[in-house]
Motif scaffolding. Structure first.
Motif, PDB file in Angstrom:
ATOM      1  N   LEU A   1      -9.627  -0.123   5.142  1.00 49.62           N
ATOM      2  CA  LEU A   1      -9.637  -0.373   3.656  1.00 49.62           C
ATOM      3  C   LEU A   1     -10.894  -0.344   2.864  1.00 49.62           C
ATOM      4  O   LEU A   1     -11.785  -1.156   3.397  1.00 49.62           O
ATOM      5  CB  LEU A   1      -8.663  -1.510   3.318  1.00 49.62           C
ATOM      6  CG  LEU A   1      -7.325  -1.528   3.726  1.00 49.62           C
ATOM      7  CD1 LEU A   1      -6.652  -2.814   3.210  1.00 49.62           C
ATOM      8  CD2 LEU A   1      -6.460  -0.470   2.826  1.00 49.62           C
ATOM      9  N   SER A   2     -11.033   0.329   1.710  1.00 55.96           N
ATOM     10  CA  SER A   2     -12.072   0.086   0.891  1.00 55.96           C
ATOM     11  C   SER A   2     -12.012  -1.308   0.249  1.00 55.96           C
ATOM     12  O   SER A   2     -11.101  -2.265   0.213  1.00 55.96           O
ATOM     13  CB  SER A   2     -12.425   1.045  -0.093  1.00 55.96           C
ATOM     14  OG  SER A   2     -11.000   0.939  -1.102  1.00 55.96           O
TER      15      SER A   2
ATOM     16  N   ARG B   1      -4.918   5.838  -5.249  1.00 56.14           N
ATOM     17  CA  ARG B   1      -4.075   5.237  -6.149  1.00 56.14           C
ATOM     18  C   ARG B   1      -4.706   5.199  -7.581  1.00 56.14           C
ATOM     19  O   ARG B   1      -5.573   4.279  -7.630  1.00 56.14           O
ATOM     20  CB  ARG B   1      -3.292   4.123  -5.744  1.00 56.14           C
ATOM     21  CG  ARG B   1      -2.497   3.610  -6.795  1.00 56.14           C
ATOM     22  CD  ARG B   1      -1.656   2.238  -6.187  1.00 56.14           C
ATOM     23  NE  ARG B   1      -0.934   2.402  -4.853  1.00 56.14           N
ATOM     24  CZ  ARG B   1      -0.328   1.551  -4.194  1.00 56.14           C
ATOM     25  NH1 ARG B   1      -0.545   0.196  -4.571  1.00 56.14           N
ATOM     26  NH2 ARG B   1       0.119   1.543  -3.185  1.00 56.14           N
TER      27      ARG B   1
ATOM     28  N   ASP C   1      -8.625   4.766  -7.923  1.00 55.89           N
ATOM     29  CA  ASP C   1      -9.083   3.983  -6.561  1.00 55.89           C
ATOM     30  C   ASP C   1      -8.856   4.905  -5.204  1.00 55.89           C
ATOM     31  O   ASP C   1      -7.682   4.851  -4.907  1.00 55.89           O
ATOM     32  CB  ASP C   1      -8.302   2.536  -6.586  1.00 55.89           C
ATOM     33  CG  ASP C   1      -8.726   1.912  -7.805  1.00 55.89           C
ATOM     34  OD1 ASP C   1      -9.609   1.976  -8.373  1.00 55.89           O
ATOM     35  OD2 ASP C   1      -7.896   0.818  -8.230  1.00 55.89           O
TER      36      ASP C   1
ATOM     37  N   LEU D   1       1.015  -1.287  -0.060  1.00 53.63           N
ATOM     38  CA  LEU D   1      -0.215   0.273   0.102  1.00 53.63           C
ATOM     39  C   LEU D   1       0.754   1.381   0.049  1.00 53.63           C
ATOM     40  O   LEU D   1       0.142   2.378  -0.114  1.00 53.63           O
ATOM     41  CB  LEU D   1      -0.950  -0.061   1.235  1.00 53.63           C
ATOM     42  CG  LEU D   1      -2.109  -1.275   1.314  1.00 53.63           C
ATOM     43  CD1 LEU D   1      -2.567  -1.275   2.736  1.00 53.63           C
ATOM     44  CD2 LEU D   1      -2.946  -0.944   0.430  1.00 53.63           C
TER      45      LEU D   1
ATOM     46  N   TYR E   1      -5.567  -4.538  -3.298  1.00 54.95           N
ATOM     47  CA  TYR E   1      -4.005  -4.256  -3.394  1.00 54.95           C
ATOM     48  C   TYR E   1      -3.218  -5.256  -2.402  1.00 54.95           C
ATOM     49  O   TYR E   1      -2.051  -5.490  -2.715  1.00 54.95           O
ATOM     50  CB  TYR E   1      -3.810  -2.846  -3.013  1.00 54.95           C
ATOM     51  CG  TYR E   1      -3.950  -1.862  -4.098  1.00 54.95           C
ATOM     52  CD1 TYR E   1      -2.879  -1.549  -5.102  1.00 54.95           C
ATOM     53  CD2 TYR E   1      -5.371  -1.390  -4.503  1.00 54.95           C
ATOM     54  CE1 TYR E   1      -3.217  -0.748  -6.125  1.00 54.95           C
ATOM     55  CE2 TYR E   1      -5.648  -0.419  -5.457  1.00 54.95           C
ATOM     56  CZ  TYR E   1      -4.445  -0.323  -6.438  1.00 54.95           C
ATOM     57  OH  TYR E   1      -4.817   0.742  -7.398  1.00 54.95           O
TER      58      TYR E   1
ATOM     59  N   LEU F   1      -8.695   4.064  -1.757  1.00 53.44           N
ATOM     60  CA  LEU F   1      -8.235   2.967  -0.928  1.00 53.44           C
ATOM     61  C   LEU F   1      -8.862   2.584   0.548  1.00 53.44           C
ATOM     62  O   LEU F   1      -8.515   1.753   1.109  1.00 53.44           O
ATOM     63  CB  LEU F   1      -6.606   2.906  -0.709  1.00 53.44           C
ATOM     64  CG  LEU F   1      -5.698   2.977  -2.037  1.00 53.44           C
ATOM     65  CD1 LEU F   1      -4.415   2.745  -1.741  1.00 53.44           C
ATOM     66  CD2 LEU F   1      -6.313   1.899  -3.163  1.00 53.44           C
ATOM     67  N   TYR F   2      -9.418   3.908   0.702  1.00 51.18           N
ATOM     68  CA  TYR F   2      -9.947   3.881   2.296  1.00 51.18           C
ATOM     69  C   TYR F   2     -11.445   4.355   2.149  1.00 51.18           C
ATOM     70  O   TYR F   2     -11.762   5.253   1.577  1.00 51.18           O
ATOM     71  CB  TYR F   2      -9.197   4.703   3.202  1.00 51.18           C
ATOM     72  CG  TYR F   2      -7.879   4.034   3.630  1.00 51.18           C
ATOM     73  CD1 TYR F   2      -7.525   3.504   4.794  1.00 51.18           C
ATOM     74  CD2 TYR F   2      -6.757   4.041   2.754  1.00 51.18           C
ATOM     75  CE1 TYR F   2      -6.392   2.864   5.079  1.00 51.18           C
ATOM     76  CE2 TYR F   2      -5.650   3.618   2.943  1.00 51.18           C
ATOM     77  CZ  TYR F   2      -5.247   2.894   4.199  1.00 51.18           C
ATOM     78  OH  TYR F   2      -4.052   2.421   4.663  1.00 51.18           O
TER      79      TYR F   2
ATOM     80  N   HIS G   1     -11.568  -1.853  -3.034  1.00 54.62           N
ATOM     81  CA  HIS G   1     -10.456  -1.434  -3.888  1.00 54.62           C
ATOM     82  C   HIS G   1      -9.191  -1.531  -3.280  1.00 54.62           C
ATOM     83  O   HIS G   1      -8.068  -2.430  -3.678  1.00 54.62           O
ATOM     84  CB  HIS G   1     -10.507  -0.458  -4.845  1.00 54.62           C
ATOM     85  CG  HIS G   1     -11.502  -0.638  -5.755  1.00 54.62           C
ATOM     86  ND1 HIS G   1     -12.862  -0.192  -5.707  1.00 54.62           N
ATOM     87  CD2 HIS G   1     -11.299  -0.749  -6.968  1.00 54.62           C
ATOM     88  CE1 HIS G   1     -13.512  -0.230  -6.910  1.00 54.62           C
ATOM     89  NE2 HIS G   1     -12.621  -0.591  -7.751  1.00 54.62           N
ATOM     90  N   GLY G   2      -9.085  -1.061  -1.941  1.00 55.31           N
ATOM     91  CA  GLY G   2      -7.948  -1.203  -1.261  1.00 55.31           C
ATOM     92  C   GLY G   2      -7.538  -2.647  -0.651  1.00 55.31           C
ATOM     93  O   GLY G   2      -6.240  -2.879  -0.623  1.00 55.31           O
TER      94      GLY G   2
END
Length: 670
Positions: free
Chosen positions: A625-626, A613, A616, A603, A632, A618-619, A628-629
């Motif tokens: 985290l989402s 990112r 996306d 991350l 990763y 990420l949170y 999408h996160g």
């Protein structure tokens, strides 16, 4: 009743700690008890007024409520109007929807009930409510629905035995408060029945059951004792104090002593409290109470961060100015029958019309989901990432859910707090891709530690019971691999990241965050030993980076307002936060052969960790985290679910440990 300027000054003593506490001044960690001072003062003054009317045979419920409307509503409606304008202009749709719900509850004087069902007063979600402070008004108004008729009935049918009646109800309320706060802290904090005894304590003072002190030494001694009790409460109480309950005796008795000590003899403290600047601060205290929280909230909301020292001073200065203007041009003109609205019928009609208007606005704001049409598509797309979560997250909260291939015996279990729930989609995806089956068990606020007790929660033993259920399932299904993941630093350090709002995690009975680490270390070691006693593999997943800000909202505000609030945290700050936790992980890895995975290597780059990112986010908030996160870190997890997991992690662990202590080391598992 003779006017007492020292009581106006006492209001100043009550409001200042409240302001400093809400502003985040740590030295006044118990400043919230200023509200309890107001409760005692209110009970004292209003009981005097009611008994005076009864004694002169002029008591009228309509007249009582007319005085309350003149006292409470003008300033409240003015602040509500300002809050509505600022909220419509600044709040994101979900926050605006919450404001609508709060407006509706405030207009019906039941916001305390609403907030008690949503979150604790000291918990992070409370920080997102611009009308949170109206809970105390709701408590008072609910009390004053029954109190005047109660006193009148005592005068008519119980030969004016006020003291016996008040002591009886006070005792019942106090016992209820003590019992309730032990298991339901949030409910006790906001509850009118659990707070009634504080107002009744002021009522007892008004009865003059105990003769006034006429000895100067005794009077001054009582006054200094009262001031000492208040000072102790303001400085030594905190969000972790079991409150109200028995702890509330300290500020309420302190207030009672200050009022009682100056009934016959003017004490030194009463003279100080009667100084004009202090009296003036007390006179504007109601408007100041209403305005300060709203202004603090919106300044922080607009900036997307906590305020600096000078910013706090500026906002409090603006609050005093707004309160002074409100007192002079809003409160005073409506007081008494010589004010702007002289007729009682007209006053009630105007109050009803205004209340209906605000309630309608609040209802529309709530039902229309905060009017998202106010914003463009870019802002809405960023805000939508708050909902980028595992589709079975809510259904699996505090449950043990299956993921992956159906009809296959589970080969792993992911256990942890809400962070485990956030990272669960990575396990689900990896399990499905490898035709495996597994289990996910997560409960917010409960780290995967057997025998964990959270003394900052209503029920300290809830996490212990959850841990026992998970252990039983592991034994029952003969799970071969168990993953442990949580927001580890919260439990190890007891504190939240940077100035993130919310209470500490308290793992000791004396409720001191600084003493959490030894308990945390012991619990982790014991949990690993007990799990390995079931002849299974234990894999620790270290913490993901924390940010202390709600990522989607800050990103959206940056677009909307053109602000530049940072959306990253330096890798060195993250590693400093995790230092003791990572050291412990290295120790248990060496001592027990436990495998460790560090998600931050997927991350973060060589210097920083970002909340976005590409496209996306990420949170979903400040630390979870989402969906999408979570993806990763999926490639770091996938090798651990199959037979090759032990070999893969063994090869990687040395590099990962180096990455955890050396910011320049850049090991990515993708």
């Amino acid at each position: 009743m003779k006017h007492r300027p020292d009581i106006d000054g006492l209001r100043a003593v009550a409001i200042v700690p409240v302001l400093l506490f809400h502003a985040g001044i740590s030295r006044f960690s118990g400043g919230y008890v200023g509200v309890d001072v107001f409760f005692v003062i209110s009970g004292y003054l209003i009981t005097n007024l009611i008994l005076d009317d009864i004694s002169k045979d002029r008591f009228s419920v309509a007249h009582f409520y007319e005085r309350r409307v003149r006292r409470i509503l003008p300033a409240l409606l003015t602040v509500m109007f300002g809050t509505a304008l600022l909220g419509y202009r600044l709040l994101m749709p979900d926050d605006a929807q919450g404001l609508g719900q709060s407006v509706l509850a405030t207009m019906f004087f039941c916001s305390n009930i609403l907030f008690s069902k949503q979150s604790g007063y000291f918990q992070a979600p409370a920080e997102s409510k611009p009308l949170l402070h109206t809970w105390s008004l709701a408590v008072e108004e609910q009390f004053y629905i029954l109190y005047p008729p109660f006193l009148y009935l005592v005068s008519r049918f119980f030969r004016k035995r006020y003291a016996a009646a008040l002591v009886t109800v006070l005792a019942l309320s106090f016992v209820y408060s003590v019992k309730l706060v032990t298991h339901h802290r949030s409910t006790a904090f906001y509850s009118s029945p659990a707070r009634a005894w504080e107002l009744l304590l002021g009522g007892l003072l008004a009865l003059h059951v105990i003769s006034p002190l006429r000895n100067r030494i005794a009077s001054n001694s009582a006054a200094f004792l009262g001031l000492g009790l208040l000072g102790y409460s303001f400085v030594h109480f905190s969000g972790s104090t079991l409150f109200p309950g028995a702890s509330a005796l300290c500020p309420t008795l302190g207030t009672a002593l200050l009022i009682y000590s100056a009934e016959a003899e003017r004490t030194v403290i009463a003279n100080v409290l009667s100084i004009k600047p202090i009296v003036f601060l007390g006179l504007i205290s109601y408007s100041l109470y209403l305005w300060h929280w709203v202004l603090l909230f919106f300044f922080k909301y607009y900036l997307g961060r906590s305020l600096t020292g000078w910013e706090i001073a500026g906002v409090l200065g603006i609050s005093v100015l707004a309160a002074s203007l409100s007192w002079k041009f809003v409160e005073n003109p409506f007081r008494g029958r010589h004010g702007l609205i002289r007729s009682r019928k007209q006053l009630f009609a105007a109050a009803t019309l205004a209340s209906v208007a605000f309630a309608s606005f609040g209802g529309l704001l709530y039902m229309r989901h905060g009017f998202p049409s106010r914003f463009d598509s870019r802002v809405l797309a960023l805000l939508a990432s708050k909902g980028d979560v595992w589709n079975t997250r809510n259904a699996c909260r505090e449950q043990i859910c299956g993921v992956g291939e159906r009809g296959v015996a589970p080969s792993f279990l992911l256990w942890g707090d809400s962070h485990a729930g956030a990272i669960a989609p990575a396990f689900e995806y990896a399990a499905e891709a490898n035709h495996l089956s597994g289990l996910v068990a997560f409960s917010p606020g409960c780290a995967p530690l057997l025998d964990l007790k959270r003394y900052d929660e209503d029920d300290p033993n809830e996490c212990t019971r959850i841990g026992q259920r998970v252990l039983h399932r592991i034994m029952e299904d003969h799970i071969p691999t168990v993953f442990l993941h949580a927001r580890w630093a919260l439990y190890a350090e007891g504190t939240r990241f940077r100035q993130e709002p919310g209470p500490p995690a308290l793992l000791t009975r004396d409720q001191t965050p600084g003493e959490d680490y030894p308990v945390f270390s012991s619990l982790l070691r014991r949990t690993i030993v007990r799990l390995q006693g079931q002849h299974l593999t234990v894999i620790l997943i270290a913490s993901v980076p924390e940010f202390g800000i709600e990522a989607p909202t800050v990103l959206a505000r940056n677009v909307l307002y053109g602000t530049e609030t940072t959306t990253q945290v330096s890798l060195s700050d993250f590693l400093a936060r995790q230092a003791r936790t990572f050291q412990l992980f290295r120790e248990v890895a060496d001592q027990y052969g436990v495998q460790v995975v560090y998600p931050h290597t997927s991350l973060c780059d060589a210097t920083s960790c970002n909340v976005i990112r590409g496209n996306d986010v990420l949170y979903v908030d400040s630390n979870h985290l989402s969906l999408h996160g979570a993806m990763y870190v999926e490639s770091a997890i996938a090798p651990l679910l199959g037979n090759s997991g032990r070999t893969v992690v063994s090869l990687l662990n040395n590099d990962l440990r180096q990455s955890a202590t050396d910011p320049s080391a850049s090991v990515h598992l993708k």
